[in-house]
Write a protein that holds these residues in place. Structure first.
Motif, PDB file in Angstrom:
ATOM      1  N   GLN A  39     -36.376  14.137 -16.294  1.00 48.12           N
ATOM      2  CA  GLN A  39     -35.266  14.241 -15.345  1.00 48.12           C
ATOM      3  C   GLN A  39     -34.331  13.033 -15.400  1.00 48.12           C
ATOM      4  O   GLN A  39     -34.766  11.925 -15.632  1.00 48.12           O
ATOM      5  CB  GLN A  39     -35.802  14.343 -13.917  1.00 48.12           C
ATOM      6  CG  GLN A  39     -36.710  15.508 -13.660  1.00 48.12           C
ATOM      7  CD  GLN A  39     -37.291  15.459 -12.268  1.00 48.12           C
ATOM      8  OE1 GLN A  39     -36.632  15.088 -11.310  1.00 48.12           O
ATOM      9  NE2 GLN A  39     -38.544  15.843 -12.151  1.00 48.12           N
ATOM     10  N   ASP A  40     -33.054  13.299 -15.135  1.00 53.52           N
ATOM     11  CA  ASP A  40     -32.108  12.200 -14.949  1.00 53.52           C
ATOM     12  C   ASP A  40     -31.280  12.364 -13.671  1.00 53.52           C
ATOM     13  O   ASP A  40     -30.442  11.535 -13.357  1.00 53.52           O
ATOM     14  CB  ASP A  40     -31.193  12.027 -16.157  1.00 53.52           C
ATOM     15  CG  ASP A  40     -30.243  13.197 -16.378  1.00 53.52           C
ATOM     16  OD1 ASP A  40     -30.298  14.188 -15.617  1.00 53.52           O
ATOM     17  OD2 ASP A  40     -29.433  13.124 -17.323  1.00 53.52           O
ATOM     18  N   THR A  41     -31.554  13.434 -12.923  1.00 53.62           N
ATOM     19  CA  THR A  41     -30.843  13.708 -11.674  1.00 53.62           C
ATOM     20  C   THR A  41     -31.811  14.375 -10.706  1.00 53.62           C
ATOM     21  O   THR A  41     -32.649  15.163 -11.126  1.00 53.62           O
ATOM     22  CB  THR A  41     -29.642  14.651 -11.921  1.00 53.62           C
ATOM     23  OG1 THR A  41     -28.800  14.090 -12.925  1.00 53.62           O
ATOM     24  CG2 THR A  41     -28.833  14.890 -10.657  1.00 53.62           C
ATOM     25  N   PHE A  67     -38.159   5.388 -10.680  1.00 51.67           N
ATOM     26  CA  PHE A  67     -37.388   6.562 -11.064  1.00 51.67           C
ATOM     27  C   PHE A  67     -36.424   6.989  -9.961  1.00 51.67           C
ATOM     28  O   PHE A  67     -35.226   7.124 -10.181  1.00 51.67           O
ATOM     29  CB  PHE A  67     -38.331   7.725 -11.418  1.00 51.67           C
ATOM     30  CG  PHE A  67     -37.642   9.048 -11.436  1.00 51.67           C
ATOM     31  CD1 PHE A  67     -36.859   9.427 -12.509  1.00 51.67           C
ATOM     32  CD2 PHE A  67     -37.739   9.914 -10.353  1.00 51.67           C
ATOM     33  CE1 PHE A  67     -36.193  10.647 -12.508  1.00 51.67           C
ATOM     34  CE2 PHE A  67     -37.085  11.126 -10.352  1.00 51.67           C
ATOM     35  CZ  PHE A  67     -36.307  11.497 -11.432  1.00 51.67           C
ATOM     36  N   LYS A  70     -33.510   4.570  -9.170  1.00 56.67           N
ATOM     37  CA  LYS A  70     -32.564   4.320 -10.253  1.00 56.67           C
ATOM     38  C   LYS A  70     -31.634   5.505 -10.523  1.00 56.67           C
ATOM     39  O   LYS A  70     -30.466   5.323 -10.844  1.00 56.67           O
ATOM     40  CB  LYS A  70     -33.347   3.963 -11.517  1.00 56.67           C
ATOM     41  CG  LYS A  70     -32.507   3.747 -12.755  1.00 56.67           C
ATOM     42  CD  LYS A  70     -33.367   3.289 -13.920  1.00 56.67           C
ATOM     43  CE  LYS A  70     -33.890   4.484 -14.656  1.00 56.67           C
ATOM     44  NZ  LYS A  70     -34.616   4.144 -15.885  1.00 56.67           N
ATOM     45  N   HIS A  71     -32.150   6.715 -10.394  1.00 59.48           N
ATOM     46  CA  HIS A  71     -31.398   7.894 -10.828  1.00 59.48           C
ATOM     47  C   HIS A  71     -30.503   8.465  -9.720  1.00 59.48           C
ATOM     48  O   HIS A  71     -30.769   8.275  -8.536  1.00 59.48           O
ATOM     49  CB  HIS A  71     -32.360   8.964 -11.332  1.00 59.48           C
ATOM     50  CG  HIS A  71     -32.916   8.624 -12.671  1.00 59.48           C
ATOM     51  ND1 HIS A  71     -34.048   7.860 -12.819  1.00 59.48           N
ATOM     52  CD2 HIS A  71     -32.497   8.915 -13.920  1.00 59.48           C
ATOM     53  CE1 HIS A  71     -34.305   7.700 -14.095  1.00 59.48           C
ATOM     54  NE2 HIS A  71     -33.373   8.327 -14.791  1.00 59.48           N
ATOM     55  N   PRO A  72     -29.463   9.210 -10.132  1.00 56.69           N
ATOM     56  CA  PRO A  72     -28.577   9.842  -9.152  1.00 56.69           C
ATOM     57  C   PRO A  72     -29.312  10.860  -8.295  1.00 56.69           C
ATOM     58  O   PRO A  72     -30.138  11.630  -8.801  1.00 56.69           O
ATOM     59  CB  PRO A  72     -27.523  10.543 -10.015  1.00 56.69           C
ATOM     60  CG  PRO A  72     -27.607   9.928 -11.355  1.00 56.69           C
ATOM     61  CD  PRO A  72     -29.013   9.431 -11.516  1.00 56.69           C
ATOM     62  N   LYS A  73     -28.979  10.842  -7.019  1.00 54.74           N
ATOM     63  CA  LYS A  73     -29.543  11.774  -6.045  1.00 54.74           C
ATOM     64  C   LYS A  73     -28.387  12.549  -5.423  1.00 54.74           C
ATOM     65  O   LYS A  73     -27.458  11.949  -4.897  1.00 54.74           O
ATOM     66  CB  LYS A  73     -30.328  11.008  -4.968  1.00 54.74           C
ATOM     67  CG  LYS A  73     -31.582  10.332  -5.509  1.00 54.74           C
ATOM     68  CD  LYS A  73     -32.140   9.301  -4.572  1.00 54.74           C
ATOM     69  CE  LYS A  73     -31.416   7.983  -4.572  1.00 54.74           C
ATOM     70  NZ  LYS A  73     -31.423   7.238  -5.837  1.00 54.74           N
ATOM     71  N   ASN A  87     -27.168   5.266  -5.104  1.00 56.06           N
ATOM     72  CA  ASN A  87     -27.015   6.362  -6.074  1.00 56.06           C
ATOM     73  C   ASN A  87     -27.107   7.749  -5.441  1.00 56.06           C
ATOM     74  O   ASN A  87     -27.515   8.703  -6.098  1.00 56.06           O
ATOM     75  CB  ASN A  87     -28.043   6.254  -7.210  1.00 56.06           C
ATOM     76  CG  ASN A  87     -27.890   4.995  -8.018  1.00 56.06           C
ATOM     77  OD1 ASN A  87     -26.782   4.531  -8.243  1.00 56.06           O
ATOM     78  ND2 ASN A  87     -28.999   4.411  -8.440  1.00 56.06           N
ATOM     79  N   GLY A 107     -26.658  16.335 -19.857  1.00 58.76           N
ATOM     80  CA  GLY A 107     -27.699  15.531 -19.241  1.00 58.76           C
ATOM     81  C   GLY A 107     -29.062  16.154 -19.425  1.00 58.76           C
ATOM     82  O   GLY A 107     -29.231  17.183 -20.080  1.00 58.76           O
ATOM     83  N   LYS A 108     -30.039  15.506 -18.811  1.00 58.50           N
ATOM     84  CA  LYS A 108     -31.422  15.968 -18.880  1.00 58.50           C
ATOM     85  C   LYS A 108     -31.700  16.922 -17.720  1.00 58.50           C
ATOM     86  O   LYS A 108     -30.781  17.374 -17.037  1.00 58.50           O
ATOM     87  CB  LYS A 108     -32.353  14.753 -18.845  1.00 58.50           C
ATOM     88  CG  LYS A 108     -32.218  13.872 -20.086  1.00 58.50           C
ATOM     89  CD  LYS A 108     -32.879  12.514 -19.953  1.00 58.50           C
ATOM     90  CE  LYS A 108     -34.373  12.557 -19.854  1.00 58.50           C
ATOM     91  NZ  LYS A 108     -34.994  11.225 -19.828  1.00 58.50           N
TER      92      LYS A 108
END
Length: 176
Positions: A39-41, A67, A70-73, A87, A107-108
């Motif tokens: 995942q990236d989001t 995780f 750091k990642h967009p939410k 984020n 993206g992922k």
């Protein structure tokens, strides 16, 4: 097209609400790290955002703390106006259209959290996979994910793995 995966702990009697009430602390070390590595989001509902934003920013529980911070939410809510957690972005409006656009972006995988949000997206045909971590416990009460009125939702088992302490990690693709 990006995948949308729902990630849930589920008791033997189908409860997904408040997994901390049925998940033993010694089982957390068995959770597959690849679930989050894909995942990236993160897409989440208001209730999960309100709970998690009070806990995860200062948490040292790894690897999830690093995780999630750091990642967009992306937070789905029609009532929240101010998001304090780093984020975080508010999604207010056409949920299905916004999720379709999000899935079309590069993206992922997008991980989705929140029972009502997952139910809505599953019924709308937008969830690609269910990542269920079956916990060897009977919760007794609480909300169940798969309690809906309507046509059956067919799933295909993609992967399964048992952990030494008894978790069953199951990945199901939603059949279209």
């Amino acid at each position: 097209m990006r995948k949308l995966t729902a990630n849930l702990f589920i008791s033997l009697d189908g409860v997904v609400e408040a997994p901390s009430t049925f998940m033993r602390p010694d089982l957390y070390g068995d959770i597959p790290e690849e679930y989050i590595a894909e995942q990236d989001t993160v897409l989440m509902g208001r209730k999960i955002y309100e709970e998690w934003s009070q806990f995860w920013p200062d948490s040292k529980i790894e690897p999830f703390a690093s995780f999630i911070n750091k990642h967009p939410k992306i937070v789905v809510s029609s009532t929240l106006r101010n998001l304090e957690w780093r984020n975080s972005t508010l999604l207010d409006g056409d949920l299905e259209g916004a999720v379709r656009k999000l899935k079309a972006q590069p993206g992922k995988t997008i991980g989705v959290h929140g029972i009502s949000l997952i139910q809505s997206l599953l019924l709308a045909g937008l969830v690609d996979e269910l990542h269920l971590t079956l916990v060897p416990a009977i919760a007794g009460r609480g909300r169940r994910l798969l309690d809906h009125q309507g046509a059956a939702i067919q799933l295909d088992l993609q992967n399964s793995r048992s952990t030494p302490r008894g978790l069953e990690c199951l990945v199901y693709a939603v059949r279209r």
